[in-house]
Design an enzyme around this catalytic site. Structure first.
Site, PDB file in Angstrom:
ATOM      1  CE  LYS A   1       7.880 -57.158 -44.975  1.00 27.26           C
ATOM      2  NZ  LYS A   1       9.992 -56.711 -45.026  1.00 27.26           N
TER       3      LYS A   1
ATOM      4  CG  ASP B   1      16.529 -59.159 -51.235  1.00 27.89           C
ATOM      5  OD1 ASP B   1      17.073 -58.948 -51.944  1.00 27.89           O
ATOM      6  OD2 ASP B   1      15.209 -58.623 -50.694  1.00 27.89           O
TER       7      ASP B   1
ATOM      8  CB  THR C   1       1.307 -55.188 -48.935  1.00 31.42           C
ATOM      9  OG1 THR C   1       1.313 -57.119 -50.713  1.00 31.42           O
ATOM     10  CG2 THR C   1       0.878 -54.206 -49.681  1.00 31.42           C
TER      11      THR C   1
END
Length: 732
Positions: A441, A538, A426
């Protein structure tokens, strides 16, 4: 005292009886059961036997195969399996099957909206069965957004059972959101051959406890648990509505999301029965049944009562449904003695409490220091310090924050500071002591066996120095999970600017082309910057941030890996985002630099069309944007799917050039895809074509300039530390 209590009880019972008679309330004539199911008020059959129309039950023969009658909720037409007065009801719920080779979407045939029912989040799970079955629950509010789902991996050697769902083999499960009252089910077969070989796939909501034990009896219907409340308009007409004066039951107001005021009732401690029927909460007579107080004290002066009362001069032992006590008869002299002892004991207790509080603070402080040291070592702090002190690792710019700094910066990780959530953790918005705005983070729990990989990732990120890559400022390792501190990028993600989500500032064609060129340049830098190239793994529009000048910033390196010079690929568990995942990597588990190129090709298609990676706005069924884009190019219908703003602002030759580049990036054969160096050069050439220069001349110039940059980056220090090649669980 006893006489007064008896009189009050008789008066209360008489009042309740009179009220019930006046209201005409009686359930003695109501049908007590249907089939094997006992009916409990507020549920019932026939007028006057249920509290609200939603709780009306009809008893009927469902089919010739089962001649015995079964109860059904009349409005919802759901078979009732069991009714519980704790606020739940078990019902039979239909399953969904997909026996085709494509995508199957099924609308939810049961509508709970505007009813006093919701699907129980704690009791139910969403299950998908079958080979390579990608199943999802989707919102019915018109957006069709996913609200839950999972994907099962195919393994014909494994038998489907409850435990296999935990690891996602031939079966997978997912939790459902709270306050869920409606959903649609979508299933897609990831490999069309699997469905032909292994039969139909299925997806359904089911009671978790039942599925763990009775999954072998799966049929067209499975048990599902619903939570229920009494609507306010029906509750006020019940005899029990006057709950403030009751000594046997409690009723309380319940606020359920997107619903009007509702109520729920329960018998008080020491009572059992139906709290919705006047006088039905009866005393649990533990004292007469088991004589529980005999074990507290051998003295014969121990008494037992089934209910609690407030009589003075008694010492009570309260045990839920009964009370054990003994009377005390104190003289004046004994009262003075007790008073003196009480004062002395109070002073002693005060000293003891102060000393205990001080000792607790000291012990707590030492424990916190010890715990922080433990977390620091467990999260690889010693290894990071070694890297920081090494002359080979140029990471002196990274800062080690302490936990108090980041707690203060994020207001103790307040939920109002959350910027986003992902598979790696998160992200919170924070402000450091020096006034800098940062993004913090909070990673998910890291396996201790991968601490070396995590530290190497931190070192890799600290060495990246590119204006189009989010900069890592520092980290904190003395918390339970590692914290990473990045520069704050204010204008959100590229994904938010597709489909008109940010209408006040839409992306122009010039901005889209510049963003694509900047991202390509950043990936070219990662792939070719040093002797140990970095694969991002990613790339997607949600991992591309936009700064205050709408310049692209590549983010989220939680799954990135560096490789040795002589390596051409990484062998890893499949990890990525559905829609951006390289099909070649999905089949072979070998990730190459061309896998990043494929993901970038999907981003190019998004920039051209304004559609999402998995889109259903222009087709009847959800499909991969990559597949749809290539099909449109090959069928010469490219301009039918291009975003209207791109068509209006971009030149035809520019759009065709970028579209052809995207098609080459999306080639299913990785060897036929261009490198990020070639992609960067072609996008720069399109930008120069936009300014009126000759495309071929500029292409040759850019080839020459790119070769010089490539040679310069090849000469960079070889200090990036490679990480292990085995990755975490996939995020599909």
């Amino acid at each position: 005292m006893v006489v007064r209590m008896v009189f009050q009880s008789i008066l209360l019972l008489f009042s309740i009886y009179a009220f019930v008679q006046a209201a005409g309330f009686s359930i003695s004539s109501c049908q007590p059961s249907c089939g094997d199911v006992n009916l409990k008020y507020p549920f019932g059959i026939g007028a006057g036997c249920y509290a609200d129309a939603w709780f009306e039950v009809v008893c009927r023969n469902d089919s010739l195969a089962s001649p015995s009658p079964k109860p059904f909720l009349r409005i919802l037409n759901l078979e009732v399996l069991d009714i519980s007065l704790d606020g739940t009801v078990r019902v039979n719920f239909p399953t969904v099957y997909n026996c085709t080779n494509g995508t199957s979407s099924t609308a939810n045939i049961v509508e709970l909206r505007n009813s006093p029912f919701i699907f129980s989040q704690s009791e139910n799970k969403f299950i998908a069965l079958g080979c390579n079955n990608f199943a999802s629950m989707r919102s019915v509010d018109g957006s069709g957004s996913a609200i839950g789902g999972c994907m099962s991996i195919c393994d014909t050697t494994k038998v489907v059972n409850a435990s296999s769902c935990n690891i996602g083999i031939n079966c997978c499960q997912a939790s459902i959101p709270s306050d869920l009252d409606a959903f649609n089910t979508t299933m897609e077969v990831m490999n069309s051959k699997d469905l032909v070989i292994n039969g139909c796939n299925s997806a359904f909501l089911v009671e978790e406890k039942w599925f763990k034990t009775d999954y072998r009896t799966l049929s067209l219907f499975v048990p599902v648990v619903l939570e229920w409340w009494i609507p306010y308009t029906s509750f006020i007409s019940l005899p029990i509505a006057n709950y403030n004066t009751s000594s046997t039951y409690n009723c309380r107001q319940v606020v359920v999301k997107q619903r009007n005021t509702t109520f729920t009732c329960s018998c008080k401690a020491g009572y059992g029965g139906n709290p919705y029927v006047p006088g039905a909460c009866h005393v649990i007579k533990e004292c007469e049944l088991t004589h529980p107080c005999l074990g507290y004290n051998p003295s014969p002066l121990i008494f037992c009562e089934n209910t609690y009362n407030e009589e003075e001069e008694r010492i009570y032992t309260y045990n839920g449904s009964y009370i054990c006590y003994r009377p005390i008869f104190l003289t004046i002299e004994s009262r003075v003695e007790v008073f003196t002892i009480g004062i002395s004991s109070g002073l002693g207790l005060l000293v003891l409490l102060v000393g205990g509080w001080w000792s607790y603070k000291v012990v707590k402080k030492r424990r916190m220091i010890k715990q922080k040291n433990k977390f620091f070592k467990r999260n690889g702090g010693l290894l990071l310090r070694q890297q920081l002190s090494s002359h080979e690792a140029n990471v002196e710019n990274i800062k080690l924050f302490n936990s108090k700094e980041l707690e203060k910066a994020t207001d103790r990780f307040n939920v109002n500071r959350v910027l986003g959530q992902g598979g790696q953790g998160t992200v919170y918005k924070g402000m450091l002591i020096d006034g800098r705005i940062v993004a913090v983070k909070k990673s998910k729990v890291i396996d201790e066996g991968k601490l070396g990989e995590f530290i190497n990732e931190v070192v890799i990120l600290s060495q990246i120095n590119h204006r189009n890559v989010v900069k890592l400022i520092g980290c904190c390792l003395e918390t339970e999970v590692p914290l990473l501190v990045y520069e704050y990028v204010p204008n959100g993600t590229l994904f938010q600017y597709f489909n008109g989500q940010t209408e006040e500032f839409p992306l122009t064609w010039d901005m889209r082309l510049r963003i694509a060129t900047e991202v390509a340049g950043a990936l070219f830098y990662l792939h070719s910057a040093a002797s140990t190239p970095i694969y991002h793994r990613d790339i997607k529009s949600t991992n591309i941030l936009l700064d205050d000048k709408f310049r692209a910033k590549v983010a989220d390196f939680g799954t990135s890996r560096s490789i040795a010079v002589d390596q051409t690929h990484l062998t890893t568990r499949v990890h990525g985002t559905f829609g951006y995942l390289d099909p070649e990597y999905f089949q072979s588990s070998q990730f190459t630099e061309k896998s990043d190129v494929y993901s970038f090709g999907v981003v190019l298609a998004e920039l051209l069309t304004g559609e999402k990676a998995i889109s259903s706005t222009k087709t009847q069924e959800p499909r991969s944007l990559a597949t749809y884009f290539i099909q449109s190019v090959e069928e010469n219908s490219l301009f039918d799917i291009i975003d209207s703003r791109v068509l209006k602002e971009g030149k035809k030759e520019e759009i065709i050039a970028v579209a052809n580049l995207a098609k080459r990036c999306l080639n299913l054969n990785g060897k036929k895809r261009p490198t990020m160096r070639e992609v960067t050069i072609e996008l720069q050439a399109v930008q120069m074509l936009q300014k009126g220069a000759n495309l071929q001349q500029n292409y040759e110039e850019l080839e020459y300039v790119g070769a010089e940059v490539y040679e310069l980056w090849d000469a960079a220090p070889t200090s990036i530390v490679s990480t292990a090649s085995i990755d975490a669980q996939p995020l599909l």
